[in-house]
Design a protein around this motif. Sequence first.
Motif, PDB file in Angstrom:
ATOM      1  N   LEU A  56       0.827  -1.206   0.000  1.00 25.73           N
ATOM      2  CA  LEU A  56       0.000   0.000   0.000  1.00 25.73           C
ATOM      3  C   LEU A  56       0.861   1.256   0.000  1.00 25.73           C
ATOM      4  O   LEU A  56       0.518   2.255  -0.652  1.00 25.73           O
ATOM      5  N   LEU A  57       1.967   1.237   0.728  1.00 25.20           N
ATOM      6  CA  LEU A  57       2.875   2.386   0.708  1.00 25.20           C
ATOM      7  C   LEU A  57       3.459   2.594  -0.684  1.00 25.20           C
ATOM      8  O   LEU A  57       3.580   3.729  -1.160  1.00 25.20           O
ATOM      9  N   LEU A  58       3.834   1.494  -1.341  1.00 23.67           N
ATOM     10  CA  LEU A  58       4.347   1.604  -2.714  1.00 23.67           C
ATOM     11  C   LEU A  58       3.288   2.185  -3.635  1.00 23.67           C
ATOM     12  O   LEU A  58       3.578   3.054  -4.471  1.00 23.67           O
ATOM     13  N   MET A  59       2.041   1.715  -3.498  1.00 23.07           N
ATOM     14  CA  MET A  59       0.958   2.255  -4.319  1.00 23.07           C
ATOM     15  C   MET A  59       0.781   3.747  -4.095  1.00 23.07           C
ATOM     16  O   MET A  59       0.621   4.520  -5.054  1.00 23.07           O
ATOM     17  N   ALA A  60       0.807   4.173  -2.836  1.00 22.71           N
ATOM     18  CA  ALA A  60       0.597   5.590  -2.541  1.00 22.71           C
ATOM     19  C   ALA A  60       1.697   6.450  -3.157  1.00 22.71           C
ATOM     20  O   ALA A  60       1.417   7.485  -3.783  1.00 22.71           O
ATOM     21  N   SER A 157       0.381   1.636 -15.474  1.00 26.21           N
ATOM     22  CA  SER A 157      -0.568   0.829 -14.722  1.00 26.21           C
ATOM     23  C   SER A 157      -0.098  -0.615 -14.609  1.00 26.21           C
ATOM     24  O   SER A 157      -0.210  -1.244 -13.546  1.00 26.21           O
ATOM     25  N   LEU A 158       0.461  -1.161 -15.697  1.00 34.17           N
ATOM     26  CA  LEU A 158       0.958  -2.535 -15.679  1.00 34.17           C
ATOM     27  C   LEU A 158       2.131  -2.680 -14.716  1.00 34.17           C
ATOM     28  O   LEU A 158       2.197  -3.646 -13.927  1.00 34.17           O
ATOM     29  N   MET A 159       3.058  -1.716 -14.774  1.00 37.89           N
ATOM     30  CA  MET A 159       4.217  -1.772 -13.878  1.00 37.89           C
ATOM     31  C   MET A 159       3.793  -1.612 -12.421  1.00 37.89           C
ATOM     32  O   MET A 159       4.320  -2.292 -11.525  1.00 37.89           O
ATOM     33  N   LEU A 160       2.831  -0.748 -12.176  1.00 32.87           N
ATOM     34  CA  LEU A 160       2.344  -0.572 -10.805  1.00 32.87           C
ATOM     35  C   LEU A 160       1.712  -1.856 -10.283  1.00 32.87           C
ATOM     36  O   LEU A 160       1.982  -2.274  -9.140  1.00 32.87           O
ATOM     37  N   SER A 161       0.892  -2.493 -11.106  1.00 35.07           N
ATOM     38  CA  SER A 161       0.242  -3.727 -10.672  1.00 35.07           C
ATOM     39  C   SER A 161       1.267  -4.813 -10.386  1.00 35.07           C
ATOM     40  O   SER A 161       1.192  -5.506  -9.352  1.00 35.07           O
ATOM     41  N   ALA A 162       2.241  -4.957 -11.307  1.00 34.49           N
ATOM     42  CA  ALA A 162       3.247  -6.007 -11.124  1.00 34.49           C
ATOM     43  C   ALA A 162       4.092  -5.746  -9.873  1.00 34.49           C
ATOM     44  O   ALA A 162       4.339  -6.656  -9.074  1.00 34.49           O
ATOM     45  N   ALA A 163       4.528  -4.502  -9.693  1.00 34.44           N
ATOM     46  CA  ALA A 163       5.373  -4.187  -8.540  1.00 34.44           C
ATOM     47  C   ALA A 163       4.605  -4.341  -7.233  1.00 34.44           C
ATOM     48  O   ALA A 163       5.125  -4.887  -6.250  1.00 34.44           O
ATOM     49  N   THR A 164       3.356  -3.893  -7.209  1.00 35.12           N
ATOM     50  CA  THR A 164       2.570  -3.982  -5.978  1.00 35.12           C
ATOM     51  C   THR A 164       2.294  -5.428  -5.602  1.00 35.12           C
ATOM     52  O   THR A 164       2.459  -5.821  -4.436  1.00 35.12           O
ATOM     53  N   LEU A 165       1.880  -6.228  -6.589  1.00 32.81           N
ATOM     54  CA  LEU A 165       1.599  -7.632  -6.290  1.00 32.81           C
ATOM     55  C   LEU A 165       2.866  -8.375  -5.889  1.00 32.81           C
ATOM     56  O   LEU A 165       2.839  -9.235  -4.990  1.00 32.81           O
ATOM     57  N   ALA A 166       3.987  -8.040  -6.533  1.00 26.58           N
ATOM     58  CA  ALA A 166       5.245  -8.698  -6.171  1.00 26.58           C
ATOM     59  C   ALA A 166       5.640  -8.359  -4.740  1.00 26.58           C
ATOM     60  O   ALA A 166       6.046  -9.240  -3.963  1.00 26.58           O
ATOM     61  N   ILE A 167       5.533  -7.089  -4.367  1.00 15.95           N
ATOM     62  CA  ILE A 167       5.870  -6.686  -3.002  1.00 15.95           C
ATOM     63  C   ILE A 167       4.937  -7.353  -1.999  1.00 15.95           C
ATOM     64  O   ILE A 167       5.366  -7.804  -0.919  1.00 15.95           O
ATOM     65  N   SER A 168       3.659  -7.445  -2.340  1.00 19.00           N
ATOM     66  CA  SER A 168       2.697  -8.054  -1.429  1.00 19.00           C
ATOM     67  C   SER A 168       3.005  -9.538  -1.224  1.00 19.00           C
ATOM     68  O   SER A 168       3.026 -10.031  -0.087  1.00 19.00           O
ATOM     69  N   VAL A 169       3.252 -10.262  -2.318  1.00 15.50           N
ATOM     70  CA  VAL A 169       3.531 -11.700  -2.213  1.00 15.50           C
ATOM     71  C   VAL A 169       4.852 -11.939  -1.499  1.00 15.50           C
ATOM     72  O   VAL A 169       4.967 -12.836  -0.634  1.00 15.50           O
ATOM     73  N   LEU A 170       5.890 -11.167  -1.840  1.00 19.25           N
ATOM     74  CA  LEU A 170       7.178 -11.325  -1.174  1.00 19.25           C
ATOM     75  C   LEU A 170       7.076 -11.028   0.318  1.00 19.25           C
ATOM     76  O   LEU A 170       7.686 -11.727   1.144  1.00 19.25           O
ATOM     77  N   GLY A 171       6.306 -10.008   0.668  1.00 17.94           N
ATOM     78  CA  GLY A 171       6.118  -9.704   2.090  1.00 17.94           C
ATOM     79  C   GLY A 171       5.412 -10.836   2.806  1.00 17.94           C
ATOM     80  O   GLY A 171       5.765 -11.192   3.946  1.00 17.94           O
ATOM     81  N   LEU A 172       4.400 -11.424   2.156  1.00  7.64           N
ATOM     82  CA  LEU A 172       3.673 -12.546   2.772  1.00  7.64           C
ATOM     83  C   LEU A 172       4.610 -13.738   2.981  1.00  7.64           C
ATOM     84  O   LEU A 172       4.636 -14.342   4.073  1.00  7.64           O
ATOM     85  N   LEU A 173       5.400 -14.082   1.956  1.00  7.57           N
ATOM     86  CA  LEU A 173       6.300 -15.229   2.077  1.00  7.57           C
ATOM     87  C   LEU A 173       7.397 -14.976   3.095  1.00  7.57           C
ATOM     88  O   LEU A 173       7.748 -15.868   3.887  1.00  7.57           O
ATOM     89  N   ALA A 174       7.955 -13.749   3.100  1.00  4.43           N
ATOM     90  CA  ALA A 174       9.008 -13.449   4.068  1.00  4.43           C
ATOM     91  C   ALA A 174       8.486 -13.495   5.489  1.00  4.43           C
ATOM     92  O   ALA A 174       9.172 -13.965   6.409  1.00  4.43           O
ATOM     93  N   ALA A 175       7.262 -13.015   5.703  1.00  3.91           N
ATOM     94  CA  ALA A 175       6.684 -13.057   7.050  1.00  3.91           C
ATOM     95  C   ALA A 175       6.440 -14.491   7.499  1.00  3.91           C
ATOM     96  O   ALA A 175       6.660 -14.838   8.673  1.00  3.91           O
ATOM     97  N   LEU A 176       5.993 -15.352   6.572  1.00  9.47           N
ATOM     98  CA  LEU A 176       5.778 -16.752   6.938  1.00  9.47           C
ATOM     99  C   LEU A 176       7.075 -17.439   7.323  1.00  9.47           C
ATOM    100  O   LEU A 176       7.106 -18.294   8.221  1.00  9.47           O
ATOM    101  N   ARG A 177       8.184 -17.080   6.674  1.00  9.31           N
ATOM    102  CA  ARG A 177       9.466 -17.699   7.000  1.00  9.31           C
ATOM    103  C   ARG A 177       9.986 -17.260   8.363  1.00  9.31           C
ATOM    104  O   ARG A 177      10.746 -17.981   9.000  1.00  9.31           O
ATOM    105  N   LEU A 178       9.568 -16.073   8.797  1.00  7.90           N
ATOM    106  CA  LEU A 178      10.033 -15.576  10.095  1.00  7.90           C
ATOM    107  C   LEU A 178       9.281 -16.193  11.273  1.00  7.90           C
ATOM    108  O   LEU A 178       9.734 -16.077  12.417  1.00  7.90           O
ATOM    109  N   LEU A 179       8.128 -16.782  11.024  1.00  4.03           N
ATOM    110  CA  LEU A 179       7.336 -17.323  12.122  1.00  4.03           C
ATOM    111  C   LEU A 179       8.080 -18.457  12.807  1.00  4.03           C
ATOM    112  O   LEU A 179       8.612 -19.369  12.159  1.00  4.03           O
TER     113      LEU A 179
END
Length: 495
Positions: A56-60, A157-179
């Motif tokens: 969301l910060l990247l989107m803003a 718009s395409l670059m924004l979508s790709a970057a936002t989704l990539a950051i979101s998925v990477l954040g989700l996976l990185a958080a799961l690895r830290l648990l």
Amino acid sequence: MSTSTLLLIVIALGVIGYFIGASRAAAMAGGKASTLHSRYGYHGSFVAVAATVPALLLMAVWLSASPAIIENRIRGELPQTVQGQDLASRNLSYGTISSIARGLTDLSDEERARIAAADPATARALLGEKGIPLASDPEPYMVSAAEHLRDLQATNSLMLSAATLAISVLGLLAALRLLAPRFRARNRVEQVMLAALVLCSSIAILTTLGIILSMLTEATHFFRAVPPHEFFFGTVWDPRFAAAGSGGSEGQFGLIPLLMGTLYIGFVAMLFAVPIGLFSAIYMAEYATPTLRSVAKPLLEVLAGIPTIVYGFFALTTVGPFLRDISGEISGLATGDYTSFIQAQSVLTAGFVMGIMLIPYVSSLSDDIITAVPRALRDGSLGLGATRSETVKRVILPAALPGIVGALLMTASRAIGETMIVVLAAGVAARIQFNPFEPMTTVTVKIVNQLTGDLEFTSPQTLVAFALGITLFAITLCLNIYALYIVRKYREQYE
């Protein structure tokens, strides 16, 4: 992908991450929650935050910066003949290009090709048929620039979508690895919440600073054309708009008539509001039964919810004509001349109606302050043989006086900033006079007058509104600071 769709996808990833994180924590605990540092919900919340907040910060940031970057690129590619024009012409050209680009987005490739190959008149007609009306025939470079602008926006718009989704998925996976069982998920989530609270608390401060800086910047431009002493100590308000090419420096910008009208109307309003509001607060706090208080207090506070424009209509159609007619009757009975000595638009009319509007402010604030006086003071006075009225007069009111004074100062700052009632009930005449039966005006009314219409902020006649605004802001700020100081002193004494 549209911004709203992208936002929904990020939020969905956050929700999915929450349930995955919570279930992963439950699996690690093996049914024994005591083996974990944080509860299951904190682990899920940590994954959800990691999946949503960075994206969301990247989107803003992206959505804030990309339009300016694209616009600068399109402007830089315009023909030299266009870039050599004045700013207004360049803005008009870019506005036309933007309109064409928005319309081309909804057209097929064949329709866009037809428009690009057509002459200006035909292109304008084709665009009009597709619901894209233009004020004039588009130049050939405009259609090509619009095509390029549409392509850049689609790529962005395409670059924004790709970057936002990539950051979101990477954040989700990185958080799961830290648990882990001893992972401090609660601490991380609380740090994020603390940062969010600090950000929300800073919005009011940053907004105030932005208002001050914007007004100061434009007021500085005004004082370059008009000396400050002529503005602050001038006694004539006559900001005549200058003719084109004359420099725009004509007119007189004396603040004294406006400031006097502001304070005079506010004073008359306080004369009506303070006694009624204060006496009603005393009655509600000390004499009214709980049943009566539960009914009368909300009914009294309804006055605060009425829009000020309604009060203005009430003053214009009812109070003003009534005062005018009754003054004519009084004059006729006394002298035989039925000429009214109170005008329909006058200081008295505006002050009376504004006072009605301010009654709930005085009443509610004073009521809260009076009821906050410790019960021991009341019981002690009554125990010594004082009557209820003597207790109110000699014990409760002196104890509550600092808070009441602060409430009245806050109410006064509310009266000083009123606009619509003054416009309709007191007129727009800026003059120095002490007759409450004659019209006057206030600072806020003249701010509206100077900014009404299709104007450019390049002449003193429009820039003076910012000088008036910063002056009014300083007055109300001083009143509020002093009121808060008194209230704080009162609280320190009785809490």
